[in-house]
Design an enzyme around this catalytic site. Structure first.
Site, PDB file in Angstrom:
ATOM      1  N   CYS A  21       1.106  -0.982  -0.002  1.00  0.00           N
ATOM      2  CA  CYS A  21       0.393   0.152   0.139  1.00  0.00           C
ATOM      3  C   CYS A  21       0.869   1.337  -0.081  1.00  0.00           C
ATOM      4  CB  CYS A  21      -0.903   0.257   0.978  1.00  0.00           C
ATOM      5  SG  CYS A  21      -1.773   1.313   1.772  1.00  0.00           S
TER       6      CYS A  21
ATOM      7  N   CYS B 238      -1.466   3.866  -6.821  1.00  0.00           N
ATOM      8  CA  CYS B 238      -2.044   2.923  -5.361  1.00  0.00           C
ATOM      9  C   CYS B 238      -2.675   1.733  -5.866  1.00  0.00           C
ATOM     10  CB  CYS B 238      -3.063   3.998  -5.581  1.00  0.00           C
ATOM     11  SG  CYS B 238      -5.079   3.092  -4.347  1.00  0.00           S
TER      12      CYS B 238
HETATM   13  N1  DGL Z   1      -4.072   0.156  -1.534  1.00  0.00           N
HETATM   14  C1  DGL Z   1      -3.401   1.372  -1.447  1.00  0.00           C
HETATM   15  C2  DGL Z   1      -2.313   2.344  -2.062  1.00  0.00           C
HETATM   16  O1  DGL Z   1      -1.532   2.206  -2.038  1.00  0.00           O
HETATM   17  C3  DGL Z   1      -4.671   2.018   0.019  1.00  0.00           C
HETATM   18  C4  DGL Z   1      -5.563   3.904  -1.032  1.00  0.00           C
HETATM   19  C5  DGL Z   1      -6.417   3.675   0.216  1.00  0.00           C
HETATM   20  O2  DGL Z   1      -6.982   3.225   0.782  1.00  0.00           O
HETATM   21  O3  DGL Z   1      -6.881   4.942  -0.159  1.00  0.00           O
HETATM   22  O4  DGL Z   1      -2.298   3.460  -1.642  1.00  0.00           O
END
Ligand code: DGL
Length: 266
Positions: free
Chosen positions: A77, A187
């Site tokens: 993430c 993301c």
């Molecule tokens: N998958 C996430 C990232 O890479 C999270 C996004 C979120 O929960 O807002 O930032």
């Protein structure tokens, strides 16, 4: 003993299913490795939360994965990496791998000198991202765009909806009209949108995500720590935990074997 430790799973966490884009790359490169994936979709999205909240959620996720015996943790993430990985590395002895938006490679590859980055508010506002972008050549223009609403649509099973197309057009068209030739997916949820992004931006734009690089880094760190599971006989077990709805996750994973999806409170 090292051999026993190597058999222990790699832990992976994200605010939802986004990190599965990273899990896929890890599973592809290291098919023998056992994995445990944590989707904290009860608390998604992380992108709108404060740094303190993101650190606290990352601690909770880390504790869960450590309690399951994980030998290394991949923070799959960008939002959690850019806000919490320093805290995690300073406070736990287990190795952590993070993911950050690949603006450096984009700045090297661009021909027009304009790159776009689509990421969460939490990532774009983080001091780590600020530091990375401050190191980019001054001649490169970086167009930052918060992907507000994208994670929510993906988590709610609306990946292929009209709302999604509208949001993507709204975020990507200004990049195109400003001569951007490289778009960084900042993301881990966004690689699932690549076919839709491609149909909006056309064939010539370079879409950059860091999933494969994270898998390679994971292998390197496992090797360095002497905990790479090198047996060919292992029928790897991949366990996925979700603390809200598991249906969207189940759909994404249905083509994989050796995958178990569980509900758990954490
Ligand atoms: N998958 C996430 C990232 O890479 C999270 C996004 C979120 O929960 O807002 O930032």
């Amino acid at each position: 003993m090292v051999i026993t430790k190597a058999k222990q799973p790699i832990g992976i966490f994200d605010s939802g299913i986004g990190g599965i884009s990273i899990w896929k790359e890890i599973n592809n490169l290291l098919p023998n490795e056992n994995t445990i994936y944590l989707s904290d979709n009860y608390n998604a999205p992380y992108g709108q939360k404060t740094k303190e909240e993101i650190i606290n959620l990352s601690i909770k996720n880390t504790e869960f994965l450590i309690s399951k015996g994980c030998k290394l943790i991949v923070v799959a993430c960008n939002t959690a990496t850019t806000n919490a990985i320093k805290y995690l590395r300073d406070n736990y002895t287990i190795p952590f791998i993070g993911i950050e938006p690949a603006i450096k490679p984009a700045s090297i590859q661009t021909k027009t000198g304009v790159i776009g980055i689509l990421a969460t508010k939490g990532t774009l506002n983080s001091s780590l991202f600020e530091k990375t972008s401050a190191n980019i050549d001054d001649n490169i223009t970086i167009i930052e765009q918060i992907g507000e609403g994208l994670v929510e649509l993906i988590e709610n099973g609306k990946m292929h909806s009209k709302e999604m197309t509208n949001l993507l057009e709204k975020y990507l068209n200004p990049m195109l009209s400003n001569k951007c030739d490289s778009i960084v997916l900042g993301c881990t949820h966004y690689p699932f949108l690549i076919p839709q992004i491609r149909s909006i931006v056309g064939p010539k734009i370079n879409i950059i995500d860091s999933g494969e690089a994270v898998a390679i880094q994971t292998k390197n760190i496992l090797q360095e720590n002497n905990i790479l599971y090198s047996s060919n006989n292992n029928k790897a077990t991949n366990i996925f935990y979700s603390n809200k709805e598991e249906i969207v996750m189940q759909n994404i994973l249905k083509k994989y074997k050796n995958v178990i999806v569980n509900y758990s409170e954490f």
